[in-house]
Design an enzyme around this catalytic site. Structure first.
Site, PDB file in Angstrom:
ATOM      1  N   ALA A 145      -7.903  -8.991  -7.829  1.00  0.00           N
ATOM      2  CA  ALA A 145      -8.863  -9.552  -7.337  1.00  0.00           C
ATOM      3  C   ALA A 145      -9.731 -10.741  -8.163  1.00  0.00           C
ATOM      4  CB  ALA A 145      -9.851  -8.571  -6.564  1.00  0.00           C
ATOM      5  N   ASP A 166      -1.995   3.237  18.035  1.00  0.00           N
ATOM      6  CA  ASP A 166      -2.691   1.632  17.657  1.00  0.00           C
ATOM      7  C   ASP A 166      -1.753   0.884  16.884  1.00  0.00           C
ATOM      8  OD1 ASP A 166      -4.589   3.329  18.989  1.00  0.00           O
ATOM      9  OD2 ASP A 166      -6.046   3.199  17.015  1.00  0.00           O
ATOM     10  N   SER A 170     -11.360  -1.083  -0.643  1.00  0.00           N
ATOM     11  CA  SER A 170     -10.105  -1.117   0.135  1.00  0.00           C
ATOM     12  C   SER A 170     -10.282  -1.254   1.593  1.00  0.00           C
ATOM     13  CB  SER A 170      -9.288   0.405  -0.020  1.00  0.00           C
ATOM     14  OG  SER A 170      -8.791   0.505  -1.313  1.00  0.00           O
ATOM     15  N   ASP A 189       0.969  -1.312   0.052  1.00  0.00           N
ATOM     16  CA  ASP A 189       0.052   0.008  -0.162  1.00  0.00           C
ATOM     17  C   ASP A 189       0.771   1.210   0.031  1.00  0.00           C
ATOM     18  OD1 ASP A 189      -2.331   1.784   0.587  1.00  0.00           O
ATOM     19  OD2 ASP A 189      -3.249  -0.260   0.831  1.00  0.00           O
ATOM     20  N   HIS A 203      -3.745   5.899   3.702  1.00  0.00           N
ATOM     21  CA  HIS A 203      -4.329   4.908   2.683  1.00  0.00           C
ATOM     22  C   HIS A 203      -4.004   3.469   3.682  1.00  0.00           C
ATOM     23  CE1 HIS A 203      -6.076   1.812   0.366  1.00  0.00           C
ATOM     24  NE2 HIS A 203      -7.169   2.640  -0.099  1.00  0.00           N
ATOM     25  N   TYR A 211      -8.476 -12.781 -10.377  1.00  0.00           N
ATOM     26  CA  TYR A 211      -7.767 -14.068 -10.451  1.00  0.00           C
ATOM     27  C   TYR A 211      -7.970 -14.798  -9.276  1.00  0.00           C
ATOM     28  CZ  TYR A 211      -5.046 -11.448 -14.057  1.00  0.00           C
ATOM     29  OH  TYR A 211      -4.644 -10.763 -15.162  1.00  0.00           O
TER      30      TYR A 211
END
Length: 410
Positions: free
Chosen positions: A287, A150, A338, A141, A185, A289
């Site tokens: 995704a 966190d 995502s 990412d 992200h 595949y």
């Protein structure tokens, strides 16, 4: 490694594939001269390296597949010459995309149990001490914040060789490490998968899993296919357990399919967001595949999120709308496939920590998914239920709903 409706030769000859976008949204732009070349021999590698106009790099997948990938810069004449070789399977442009996250709500000052973490049964596992300790998750990412409270305890020690890697530069005040997150992200994705349960902020699905930042996207969201393939290879070569790709493209990408095959053969489960195109038969790559667990996004009411891609490539659904998780300067609610994918990544970590072999961990999630009444093209096997995957019942609650700690409260 196969692709629906295409012969291997037709698929691998296709050019112009492989642009990546974070699944929260994207706009494409191209740099026309950089390519990824898929080859099946050392002579093919040498040929590609020798004609590149800039320094090239190789991704060697031969431990588990027939493939080697070479990223370089080639003229049109040289790309045609490479395509004519019998040992060159494909020459695809190494596209960039611009990415945009979608904020969906402001925050509240209190600690938050994100609705998705509770809805998939993860809080039930936390109550009985199931935290996925000892499982390694790679986040492909924009990087991960090295200082967010966190996440800091769950990050692999930065001093460990290969614990984190970056293939693009980090820019800005957040860049305490080369792999830090200058976009937000990747931190959000990592938080949903494995934010620590420390009594403040938020909590992830697998709160004691070990996180590894694989930074392939810059602050503007630009990601290269070659970098993502290299990151998957890195996770596999380091014997990690799960790798999350909250990114994708509507174009077929044989390089990413080859990398996914490599990961599976090495015992790493690759997860990918289905995409945000919001139409039938629109699941993006990788995704779509078979090598990847493709994840669609649901709402707090167990409906398919309007933005979510749908189609035969959906394996399982997970919460993806108004998802609260950490960002470098605090917390934010975002929407996108995502945000759905890391719920599945954290769930796989929980299943693997419970003793299930990675090769069958995704099957366990599919077998125990909850049918919420959506078509298979929307929910796949159903809505993720990680508690059921480990043999526990839960009430299907939604935690603190769509609330989120106040921005900047970290």
């Amino acid at each position: 490694m196969t692709d629906q409706g295409w012969s291997r030769r037709d698929l691998l000859r296709s050019a112009g594939t492989g642009a990546l976008a974070l699944a929260a949204g994207s706009v494409v732009y191209e740099r026309m001269s950089q390519y990824v070349v898929g080859v099946r021999s050392d002579d093919g590698v040498s040929a590609a390296v020798s004609v590149s106009d800039t320094p090239s790099f190789r991704i060697d997948l031969t431990d588990h597949t027939p493939w080697q990938l070479v990223r370089g810069t080639f003229s049109e004449a040289r790309t045609e010459a490479l395509r004519s070789r019998d040992d060159v399977a494909f020459v695809q442009r190494d596209h960039w995309l611009e990415t945009v996250d979608t904020p969906t709500s402001d925050g509240d000052p209190e600690r938050t149990v994100p609705w998705g973490v509770d809805r998939v049964g993860a809080t039930r596992l936390h109550e009985v001490g199931k935290t996925a300790a000892g499982v390694d998750i790679g986040i492909v990412d924009t990087g991960i914040s090295a200082t967010h409270p966190d996440l800091a305890d769950n990050l692999a020690p930065p001093s460990d060789a290969g614990a984190h890697e970056a293939w693009v530069d980090c820019q800005g005040d957040e860049c305490t490490q080369s792999w830090s997150d200058d976009a937000g992200h990747g931190t959000h994705v990592a938080g949903t998968a494995a934010a620590a349960d420390g009594g403040s902020g938020t909590v992830g699905v697998a709160p004691d899993a070990t996180l590894h930042a694989l930074k392939v996207c810059g602050g503007s969201g630009g990601c290269r296919t070659s970098a993502a393939a290299k990151a998957i290879e890195h996770a596999a070569d380091n014997d990690w357990d799960v790798v999350n790709l909250s990114l994708g493209t509507p174009r077929r990408s044989p390089a990413l399919q080859a990398a996914g095959e490599y990961a599976l053969e090495a015992g790493v489960v690759p997860v990918a967001a289905a995409g945000n195109r919001g139409r039938p038969d629109s699941v993006g790559y990788p995704a779509a595949y078979d090598e990847f667990v493709g994840v669609s996004a649901t709402t707090i009411d167990d409906e398919l999120a309007g933005f979510s891609s749908r189609g035969d490539g959906v394996d399982i659904a997970a919460p993806g709308e108004d998802v609260c998780a950490p960002v470098p300067d605090g917390y934010e609610s975002l929407s996108g496939t995502s945000m759905a994918a890391p719920h599945v990544t954290g769930a796989l970590a929980q299943v693997i920590a419970d003793g299930v072999e990675p090769s069958v961990a995704a099957d366990r999630l599919r077998e125990t998914a909850e049918d919420v009444g959506l078509p298979a093209t929307q929910q796949g096997a159903g809505l993720l239920d990680v508690a059921a995957a480990l043999g526990y019942e839960h009430d299907g609650g939604t935690g603190d709903g769509v609330s989120c700690p106040a921005p900047g409260s970290a």
